[in-house]
Design an enzyme around this catalytic site. Sequence first.
Site, short mmCIF file in Angstrom:
data_model
loop_
_atom_site.label_atom_id
_atom_site.label_comp_id
_atom_site.label_asym_id
_atom_site.label_seq_id
_atom_site.Cartn_x
_atom_site.Cartn_y
_atom_site.Cartn_z
N GLU A 149 0.90 -1.27 -0.03
CA GLU A 149 0.08 -0.03 0.03
C GLU A 149 0.79 1.25 0.12
O GLU A 149 1.89 1.25 0.14
CB GLU A 149 -0.90 -0.16 1.28
CG GLU A 149 -2.35 -0.25 0.95
CD GLU A 149 -3.05 1.06 0.37
OE1 GLU A 149 -2.37 2.06 0.14
OE2 GLU A 149 -4.26 0.96 0.30
N ASN A 151 -6.10 6.27 6.86
CA ASN A 151 -5.72 5.07 5.88
C ASN A 151 -5.00 5.92 4.71
O ASN A 151 -4.09 5.62 4.26
CB ASN A 151 -7.28 4.68 5.28
CG ASN A 151 -6.96 3.72 4.12
OD1 ASN A 151 -6.85 4.16 3.08
ND2 ASN A 151 -7.44 2.47 4.71
N ASN A 190 -11.68 6.20 1.85
CA ASN A 190 -10.30 5.61 1.61
C ASN A 190 -9.55 6.40 0.67
O ASN A 190 -9.16 7.29 1.34
CB ASN A 190 -10.67 4.08 0.83
CG ASN A 190 -9.39 3.07 1.02
OD1 ASN A 190 -8.30 3.56 0.57
ND2 ASN A 190 -9.63 2.18 1.31
N ASP A 210 -9.78 1.91 -4.08
CA ASP A 210 -9.23 2.08 -2.94
C ASP A 210 -8.22 3.60 -3.36
O ASP A 210 -8.87 4.75 -3.32
CB ASP A 210 -8.09 1.08 -3.02
CG ASP A 210 -7.18 0.90 -1.64
OD1 ASP A 210 -6.95 1.80 -1.02
OD2 ASP A 210 -7.10 -0.40 -1.24
#
Length: 300
Positions: free
Chosen positions: A35, A122, A179, A228
Amino acid sequence: MDLIKTDFQVLDERFRRVNGDEWTQRLHTGCRWTEGPAYFPAGRYLVFSDIPNDRTLRWDETTGQVGVFRQPSGYANGHTVDRQGRLISCEQGPRRVTRTEHDGSITVLASEYRGKRLNSPNDVVEHSDGSIWFTDPSYGIDSDYEGYRAESEIGACHVYRAAPDGSVTIVADDFSRPNGLAFSADESRLYIADTRQTPSHIRVFAVAGHGRLTGGEIFATSDSGGFDGVRVDSEGQVWAAAHDGLHCFAPDGTRIGKLRIPEVCSNFTFGGARGNELFITASSSLYTLRVTVNGARYPR
Protein backbone atom coordinates in the site's frame (compact mmCIF):
# COMPACT_ATOMS: atom_id res chain seq x y z
CA MET A 1 12.81 -8.08 -11.77
CA ASP A 2 9.89 -9.62 -13.67
CA LEU A 3 8.29 -8.25 -16.82
CA ILE A 4 4.64 -8.56 -17.79
CA LYS A 5 3.01 -7.41 -21.02
CA THR A 6 1.39 -4.02 -20.45
CA ASP A 7 -2.37 -4.25 -20.91
CA PHE A 8 -4.17 -0.98 -21.67
CA GLN A 9 -7.89 -1.51 -22.27
CA VAL A 10 -9.54 1.23 -24.34
CA LEU A 11 -13.20 1.74 -23.40
CA ASP A 12 -13.61 5.21 -24.94
CA GLU A 13 -11.73 6.92 -27.76
CA ARG A 14 -10.45 9.55 -25.31
CA PHE A 15 -8.22 6.88 -23.77
CA ARG A 16 -6.31 6.10 -26.97
CA ARG A 17 -3.78 8.84 -26.29
CA VAL A 18 -2.88 7.12 -23.03
CA ASN A 19 -0.11 4.62 -23.63
CA GLY A 20 3.30 3.73 -22.30
CA ASP A 21 5.92 1.04 -21.92
CA GLU A 22 5.28 -2.22 -23.73
CA TRP A 23 6.34 -4.10 -20.62
CA THR A 24 5.42 -3.42 -17.00
CA GLN A 25 8.12 -4.18 -14.44
CA ARG A 26 7.46 -5.96 -11.19
CA LEU A 27 10.06 -4.36 -8.96
CA HIS A 28 9.41 -6.37 -5.81
CA THR A 29 7.19 -9.16 -4.52
CA GLY A 30 6.81 -11.34 -1.44
CA CYS A 31 4.86 -8.88 0.72
CA ARG A 32 1.58 -9.62 2.48
CA TRP A 33 -0.36 -6.52 1.35
CA THR A 34 1.36 -3.54 -0.25
CA GLU A 35 0.00 0.00 0.00
CA GLY A 36 0.77 3.71 0.11
CA PRO A 37 3.51 4.40 -2.48
CA ALA A 38 5.15 7.85 -2.19
CA TYR A 39 7.96 9.03 -4.47
CA PHE A 40 10.80 11.32 -3.33
CA PRO A 41 12.23 13.14 -6.39
CA ALA A 42 15.24 14.55 -4.54
CA GLY A 43 16.38 11.13 -3.40
CA ARG A 44 15.09 9.17 -6.40
CA TYR A 45 13.43 6.59 -4.21
CA LEU A 46 9.96 5.32 -3.40
CA VAL A 47 8.59 4.24 -0.03
CA PHE A 48 5.63 1.89 0.24
CA SER A 49 3.87 -0.06 2.97
CA ASP A 50 3.70 -3.77 3.66
CA ILE A 51 0.95 -3.36 6.23
CA PRO A 52 0.48 -6.80 7.83
CA ASN A 53 4.26 -7.16 8.20
CA ASP A 54 4.33 -3.80 10.01
CA ARG A 55 7.03 -2.32 7.82
CA THR A 56 7.61 0.43 5.29
CA LEU A 57 9.90 -0.52 2.42
CA ARG A 58 12.14 1.65 0.22
CA TRP A 59 12.88 1.08 -3.47
CA ASP A 60 16.05 2.84 -4.67
CA GLU A 61 15.77 4.00 -8.27
CA THR A 62 19.55 4.26 -8.69
CA THR A 63 20.28 0.67 -7.64
CA GLY A 64 16.95 -1.10 -8.14
CA GLN A 65 17.20 -2.51 -4.63
CA VAL A 66 14.41 -2.76 -2.05
CA GLY A 67 15.19 -2.54 1.65
CA VAL A 68 13.46 -1.76 4.92
CA PHE A 69 12.81 1.93 5.45
CA ARG A 70 11.10 1.56 8.84
CA GLN A 71 10.14 -1.43 10.99
CA PRO A 72 8.01 -1.41 13.00
CA SER A 73 6.12 1.19 11.02
CA GLY A 74 3.01 1.52 13.17
CA TYR A 75 1.21 -0.58 10.56
CA ALA A 76 1.53 2.40 8.23
CA ASN A 77 -0.86 2.50 5.29
CA GLY A 78 -1.04 5.57 3.04
CA HIS A 79 1.78 8.08 2.60
CA THR A 80 2.39 11.34 0.79
CA VAL A 81 5.33 13.71 0.38
CA ASP A 82 4.62 17.28 1.46
CA ARG A 83 5.83 20.40 -0.32
CA GLN A 84 8.95 20.51 1.87
CA GLY A 85 9.93 16.96 0.95
CA ARG A 86 8.83 15.36 4.23
CA LEU A 87 7.02 12.05 4.57
CA ILE A 88 3.43 12.16 5.84
CA SER A 89 2.15 8.77 7.02
CA CYS A 90 -1.12 7.21 8.14
CA GLU A 91 -0.24 4.85 11.00
CA GLN A 92 -3.03 2.37 11.67
CA GLY A 93 -1.43 0.86 14.80
CA PRO A 94 -1.13 3.98 16.97
CA ARG A 95 -4.11 5.45 15.05
CA ARG A 96 -2.45 8.69 14.01
CA VAL A 97 -1.11 10.79 11.14
CA THR A 98 2.57 11.70 11.42
CA ARG A 99 5.25 13.69 9.65
CA THR A 100 8.86 12.51 9.43
CA GLU A 101 11.07 15.59 9.74
CA HIS A 102 14.30 16.07 7.79
CA ASP A 103 16.28 15.02 10.85
CA GLY A 104 14.28 11.79 11.17
CA SER A 105 12.21 12.84 14.18
CA ILE A 106 8.46 12.19 14.16
CA THR A 107 5.80 14.87 14.58
CA VAL A 108 2.22 13.78 15.31
CA LEU A 109 -0.20 15.80 13.17
CA ALA A 110 -3.46 14.16 14.26
CA SER A 111 -4.36 11.36 16.66
CA GLU A 112 -7.80 12.26 18.04
CA TYR A 113 -10.96 14.22 17.43
CA ARG A 114 -12.56 16.00 20.39
CA GLY A 115 -10.71 13.80 22.84
CA LYS A 116 -11.57 10.51 21.12
CA ARG A 117 -8.96 8.43 19.33
CA LEU A 118 -9.13 8.17 15.57
CA ASN A 119 -10.04 4.77 14.06
CA SER A 120 -7.11 4.01 11.76
CA PRO A 121 -6.04 6.73 9.30
CA ASN A 122 -5.83 5.27 5.83
CA ASP A 123 -4.81 7.71 3.09
CA VAL A 124 -3.62 11.30 3.07
CA VAL A 125 -3.07 14.36 0.85
CA GLU A 126 -1.73 17.85 1.47
CA HIS A 127 -3.41 21.13 0.48
CA SER A 128 -1.36 24.15 -0.55
CA ASP A 129 -2.52 26.01 2.57
CA GLY A 130 -0.49 23.51 4.62
CA SER A 131 -3.45 21.50 5.86
CA ILE A 132 -3.43 17.70 5.80
CA TRP A 133 -6.57 15.86 4.67
CA PHE A 134 -7.03 12.20 5.50
CA THR A 135 -9.57 9.37 5.58
CA ASP A 136 -10.27 7.36 8.73
CA PRO A 137 -12.01 4.02 8.12
CA SER A 138 -11.83 1.19 10.65
CA TYR A 139 -9.66 -1.38 8.87
CA GLY A 140 -6.81 -1.10 11.37
CA ILE A 141 -9.08 -1.79 14.35
CA ASP A 142 -11.38 -4.36 12.75
CA SER A 143 -8.85 -7.14 13.46
CA ASP A 144 -5.25 -7.78 14.45
CA TYR A 145 -4.22 -8.33 10.82
CA GLU A 146 -3.16 -4.78 9.98
CA GLY A 147 -3.33 -3.06 13.35
CA TYR A 148 -4.81 -3.80 16.77
CA ARG A 149 -8.39 -4.94 17.24
CA ALA A 150 -10.35 -2.31 19.15
CA GLU A 151 -13.71 -0.62 19.39
CA SER A 152 -14.17 2.66 17.57
CA GLU A 153 -14.24 5.56 20.02
CA ILE A 154 -15.77 7.92 17.46
CA GLY A 155 -18.31 5.35 16.25
CA ALA A 156 -18.14 6.28 12.57
CA CYS A 157 -15.71 6.65 9.68
CA HIS A 158 -15.07 10.22 8.56
CA VAL A 159 -12.80 12.39 6.41
CA TYR A 160 -10.74 14.95 8.35
CA ARG A 161 -8.66 18.07 7.86
CA ALA A 162 -5.71 18.77 10.15
CA ALA A 163 -4.97 22.50 10.00
CA PRO A 164 -1.46 23.95 10.32
CA ASP A 165 -2.36 25.13 13.84
CA GLY A 166 -3.03 21.52 14.89
CA SER A 167 -6.82 21.67 14.99
CA VAL A 168 -8.65 18.69 13.49
CA THR A 169 -12.10 19.03 11.91
CA ILE A 170 -14.48 16.69 10.09
CA VAL A 171 -14.95 17.69 6.45
CA ALA A 172 -17.21 14.78 5.42
CA ASP A 173 -19.24 12.58 7.76
CA ASP A 174 -21.50 10.48 5.51
CA PHE A 175 -19.13 7.75 4.33
CA SER A 176 -19.17 4.02 5.01
CA ARG A 177 -15.42 3.37 4.58
CA PRO A 178 -13.66 6.43 3.12
CA ASN A 179 -10.39 5.45 1.51
CA GLY A 180 -8.31 7.05 -1.27
CA LEU A 181 -8.58 10.77 -1.91
CA ALA A 182 -7.10 13.31 -4.31
CA PHE A 183 -7.45 16.99 -5.13
CA SER A 184 -7.92 18.26 -8.67
CA ALA A 185 -4.88 20.17 -9.94
CA ASP A 186 -6.36 23.56 -8.96
CA GLU A 187 -7.61 22.16 -5.62
CA SER A 188 -11.17 23.21 -6.43
CA ARG A 189 -12.43 19.62 -6.22
CA LEU A 190 -11.74 16.69 -3.91
CA TYR A 191 -12.32 13.10 -5.03
CA ILE A 192 -12.89 10.50 -2.28
CA ALA A 193 -13.37 6.76 -2.69
CA ASP A 194 -15.88 4.90 -0.52
CA THR A 195 -14.74 1.28 -0.54
CA ARG A 196 -17.57 -0.57 1.18
CA GLN A 197 -20.50 0.78 -0.81
CA THR A 198 -22.23 -1.52 -3.32
CA PRO A 199 -20.96 -0.82 -5.87
CA SER A 200 -17.91 0.95 -4.54
CA HIS A 201 -17.81 4.52 -5.77
CA ILE A 202 -15.89 7.79 -5.90
CA ARG A 203 -17.59 11.00 -4.83
CA VAL A 204 -16.59 14.51 -5.84
CA PHE A 205 -16.81 17.60 -3.63
CA ALA A 206 -16.30 21.29 -4.27
CA VAL A 207 -13.62 22.74 -1.99
CA ALA A 208 -14.56 26.08 -0.44
CA GLY A 209 -12.62 28.34 1.89
CA HIS A 210 -11.59 27.34 5.40
CA GLY A 211 -11.64 23.64 4.53
CA ARG A 212 -15.34 23.35 3.77
CA LEU A 213 -16.71 20.84 1.28
CA THR A 214 -19.96 21.06 -0.66
CA GLY A 215 -21.64 18.69 -3.08
CA GLY A 216 -20.52 15.10 -2.76
CA GLU A 217 -22.35 13.51 -5.68
CA ILE A 218 -21.18 10.16 -7.03
CA PHE A 219 -18.53 10.72 -9.69
CA ALA A 220 -17.88 7.10 -10.75
CA THR A 221 -18.66 3.53 -9.71
CA SER A 222 -16.50 0.42 -9.80
CA ASP A 223 -17.16 -2.63 -11.97
CA SER A 224 -14.37 -4.63 -10.33
CA GLY A 225 -14.34 -4.72 -6.54
CA GLY A 226 -13.69 -1.82 -4.23
CA PHE A 227 -11.98 1.42 -5.21
CA ASP A 228 -8.91 2.21 -3.14
CA GLY A 229 -6.21 4.76 -4.03
CA VAL A 230 -7.12 7.76 -6.22
CA ARG A 231 -4.92 10.14 -8.25
CA VAL A 232 -5.47 12.90 -10.82
CA ASP A 233 -3.29 13.35 -13.92
CA SER A 234 -2.23 16.44 -15.85
CA GLU A 235 -5.20 16.09 -18.22
CA GLY A 236 -7.69 16.24 -15.37
CA GLN A 237 -8.41 12.52 -15.66
CA VAL A 238 -9.12 10.66 -12.44
CA TRP A 239 -7.40 7.31 -11.86
CA ALA A 240 -8.48 4.78 -9.24
CA ALA A 241 -7.07 1.47 -8.04
CA ALA A 242 -9.50 -1.46 -8.26
CA HIS A 243 -9.37 -5.24 -8.22
CA ASP A 244 -8.42 -5.65 -11.90
CA GLY A 245 -5.99 -2.73 -12.17
CA LEU A 246 -6.18 1.02 -12.54
CA HIS A 247 -9.38 2.59 -13.91
CA CYS A 248 -9.18 5.93 -15.73
CA PHE A 249 -12.11 8.35 -15.79
CA ALA A 250 -12.59 11.45 -17.93
CA PRO A 251 -13.39 14.67 -16.05
CA ASP A 252 -17.08 14.04 -16.78
CA GLY A 253 -16.96 10.71 -14.88
CA THR A 254 -16.95 8.39 -17.90
CA ARG A 255 -14.75 5.30 -17.47
CA ILE A 256 -12.58 5.60 -20.57
CA GLY A 257 -9.98 2.90 -19.99
CA LYS A 258 -8.12 0.54 -17.72
CA LEU A 259 -4.55 -0.49 -17.07
CA ARG A 260 -4.88 -4.14 -16.13
CA ILE A 261 -2.54 -5.58 -13.48
CA PRO A 262 -2.40 -9.31 -12.59
CA GLU A 263 -2.94 -8.70 -8.86
CA VAL A 264 -5.55 -6.78 -6.86
CA CYS A 265 -4.46 -3.13 -6.90
CA SER A 266 -4.47 -1.13 -3.70
CA ASN A 267 -2.80 2.15 -4.56
CA PHE A 268 -0.43 3.97 -6.90
CA THR A 269 1.36 7.24 -7.48
CA PHE A 270 2.95 9.22 -10.28
CA GLY A 271 6.70 9.67 -9.87
CA GLY A 272 10.01 9.82 -11.69
CA ALA A 273 11.86 12.88 -12.91
CA ARG A 274 8.92 14.09 -15.02
CA GLY A 275 6.04 12.66 -13.04
CA ASN A 276 5.12 10.20 -15.79
CA GLU A 277 6.10 6.94 -14.12
CA LEU A 278 3.34 4.97 -12.44
CA PHE A 279 4.26 3.06 -9.28
CA ILE A 280 1.53 0.58 -8.39
CA THR A 281 1.10 -1.42 -5.19
CA ALA A 282 -0.92 -4.58 -5.81
CA SER A 283 -1.43 -7.44 -3.36
CA SER A 284 2.08 -8.80 -2.70
CA SER A 285 3.98 -6.71 -5.24
CA LEU A 286 5.20 -3.34 -6.52
CA TYR A 287 4.92 -2.57 -10.25
CA THR A 288 6.07 0.31 -12.45
CA LEU A 289 5.87 1.60 -16.01
CA ARG A 290 6.33 4.91 -17.79
CA VAL A 291 3.18 6.36 -19.38
CA THR A 292 2.19 9.20 -21.72
CA VAL A 293 0.44 11.26 -19.05
CA ASN A 294 1.90 13.02 -16.02
CA GLY A 295 0.67 13.36 -12.50
CA ALA A 296 -1.15 16.58 -11.69
CA ARG A 297 1.05 19.47 -10.57
CA TYR A 298 -0.32 21.20 -7.50
CA PRO A 299 0.01 24.82 -6.34
CA ARG A 300 3.03 25.60 -4.19
